[in-house]
Write a protein that holds these residues in place. Sequence first.
Motif, mmCIF file in Angstrom:
data_model
loop_
_atom_site.group_PDB
_atom_site.id
_atom_site.type_symbol
_atom_site.label_atom_id
_atom_site.label_comp_id
_atom_site.label_asym_id
_atom_site.label_seq_id
_atom_site.Cartn_x
_atom_site.Cartn_y
_atom_site.Cartn_z
ATOM 1 N N UNK A 107 0.778 -1.188 -0.025
ATOM 2 C CA UNK A 107 0.103 0.063 -0.030
ATOM 3 C C UNK A 107 0.781 1.213 0.036
ATOM 4 N N UNK A 108 2.049 1.222 0.923
ATOM 5 C CA UNK A 108 2.916 2.439 0.986
ATOM 6 C C UNK A 108 3.633 2.676 -0.379
ATOM 7 N N UNK A 109 4.223 1.345 -0.812
ATOM 8 C CA UNK A 109 5.008 1.487 -1.935
ATOM 9 C C UNK A 109 4.161 1.773 -3.315
ATOM 10 N N UNK A 110 2.715 1.431 -3.473
ATOM 11 C CA UNK A 110 2.086 1.838 -4.428
ATOM 12 C C UNK A 110 1.744 3.206 -4.592
ATOM 13 N N UNK A 111 1.474 3.702 -3.159
ATOM 14 C CA UNK A 111 1.253 5.043 -3.286
ATOM 15 C C UNK A 111 2.263 6.057 -3.385
ATOM 16 N N UNK A 112 3.731 5.543 -3.477
ATOM 17 C CA UNK A 112 4.601 6.376 -3.798
ATOM 18 C C UNK A 112 4.697 6.200 -5.365
ATOM 19 N N UNK A 113 4.410 5.073 -5.873
ATOM 20 C CA UNK A 113 4.571 4.731 -7.285
ATOM 21 C C UNK A 113 3.600 5.589 -8.159
ATOM 22 N N UNK A 114 2.207 5.559 -7.369
ATOM 23 C CA UNK A 114 1.140 6.603 -7.985
ATOM 24 C C UNK A 114 1.506 7.964 -7.867
ATOM 25 N N UNK A 115 2.328 8.282 -7.130
ATOM 26 C CA UNK A 115 2.585 9.757 -6.826
ATOM 27 C C UNK A 115 3.728 10.139 -7.988
ATOM 28 N N UNK A 116 4.720 9.083 -8.473
ATOM 29 C CA UNK A 116 5.346 9.616 -9.522
ATOM 30 C C UNK A 116 4.932 9.350 -10.722
ATOM 31 N N UNK A 117 3.992 8.502 -10.860
ATOM 32 C CA UNK A 117 3.299 8.082 -12.095
ATOM 33 C C UNK A 117 2.497 9.610 -12.535
ATOM 34 N N UNK A 118 1.768 9.932 -11.437
ATOM 35 C CA UNK A 118 1.006 11.330 -11.652
ATOM 36 C C UNK A 118 1.922 12.380 -12.178
ATOM 37 N N UNK A 119 3.149 12.628 -11.380
ATOM 38 C CA UNK A 119 4.150 13.438 -11.945
ATOM 39 C C UNK A 119 4.614 13.336 -13.145
ATOM 40 N N UNK A 120 4.732 12.243 -13.794
ATOM 41 C CA UNK A 120 5.048 11.944 -15.023
ATOM 42 C C UNK A 120 4.051 12.080 -16.091
ATOM 43 N N UNK A 121 2.867 12.112 -15.758
ATOM 44 C CA UNK A 121 1.704 12.079 -16.672
ATOM 45 C C UNK A 121 1.531 10.485 -17.053
ATOM 46 N N UNK A 122 1.893 9.767 -16.459
ATOM 47 C CA UNK A 122 1.648 8.307 -16.703
ATOM 48 C C UNK A 122 0.564 7.639 -16.110
ATOM 49 N N UNK A 123 -0.060 7.109 -16.581
ATOM 50 C CA UNK A 123 -1.631 6.464 -16.209
ATOM 51 C C UNK A 123 -1.329 4.881 -16.090
ATOM 52 N N UNK A 124 -0.143 4.142 -16.261
ATOM 53 C CA UNK A 124 0.194 2.849 -16.292
ATOM 54 C C UNK A 124 0.985 2.555 -14.999
ATOM 55 N N UNK A 125 0.812 1.656 -14.262
ATOM 56 C CA UNK A 125 1.558 1.194 -13.072
ATOM 57 C C UNK A 125 1.604 -0.174 -13.219
ATOM 58 N N UNK A 126 2.908 -0.598 -13.029
ATOM 59 C CA UNK A 126 2.874 -2.145 -12.881
ATOM 60 C C UNK A 126 3.448 -2.699 -11.482
ATOM 61 N N UNK A 127 3.221 -3.742 -11.115
ATOM 62 C CA UNK A 127 3.653 -4.213 -9.738
ATOM 63 C C UNK A 127 3.559 -5.680 -10.165
ATOM 64 N N UNK A 128 4.595 -6.667 -9.290
ATOM 65 C CA UNK A 128 4.774 -7.940 -9.592
ATOM 66 C C UNK A 128 4.099 -8.873 -8.630
ATOM 67 N N UNK A 129 3.260 -8.570 -7.848
ATOM 68 C CA UNK A 129 2.248 -9.391 -6.873
ATOM 69 C C UNK A 129 1.931 -10.403 -7.633
#
Length: 233
Positions: A107-129
């Motif tokens: 949850x913490x890591x995806x929140x940080x990933x989301x923050x960077x994605x929004x800053x990059x104007x990226x809308x795709x996030x990948x995670x290996x769960x």
Amino acid sequence: MSTLPPGNGREAVVLLSGGLDSMVVAGLAREAGYRVNALTIDYNQRHRRELDAARTIAQALGAARHVTLPLDLRQFGGSALTDDIAVPKDGVAEDVIPVTYVPARNLVFLSLTLAWAEALSARDIFIGVNALDYSGYPDCRPEFIAGFADLADLATKAGAEGERFAIHAPLQFLGKAEIAREAARLGLDPAMSWSCYDPQSDGSACGLCDSCRLRRAGFADAGLTDGTVYAAG
């Protein structure tokens, strides 16, 4: 496994721990045509060898950018990976959340990933769960990934403006043998990745922790060679 939508050169952020699963997910994102931006969280974990693996993988995959973000979760503790608690070596227990669970980590890591994605104007996030060959962690379940996708749209300016984020978890329903086969298909050297929770002083993997056991069984079941050197087992 499910087919990823074509990336067509779009920016994506990949949560890259340095483990086998995250390596394969990064490879799948690249194969699908996404521009890979890799995020590694240095949470002051016991298995810091993983951070070296993440750098190697990001370079091998030609990541557009690789950020290693410091976040000292030893300040919280509560896990064998962030506290003075022994890593279990007795085998993978069923229906028990082990002490290697790090509180709310994904949850913490995806929140940080989301923050960077929004800053990059990226809308795709990948995670290996994945929800099959895993150690009982609640933040690896499909329900968590689906819930976070909804939360991402509620928590962001982009979401408020009608842009939806996609949380891609292409390994979600794969076992370790299938993941090992994907690494081979993608031409990724498994020795680049690191899975052990308790690295030994000589640089070898312990061979007995849950993560080592799952990894070794996966490669054995797949009939593939893993370049990891194990101290025991």
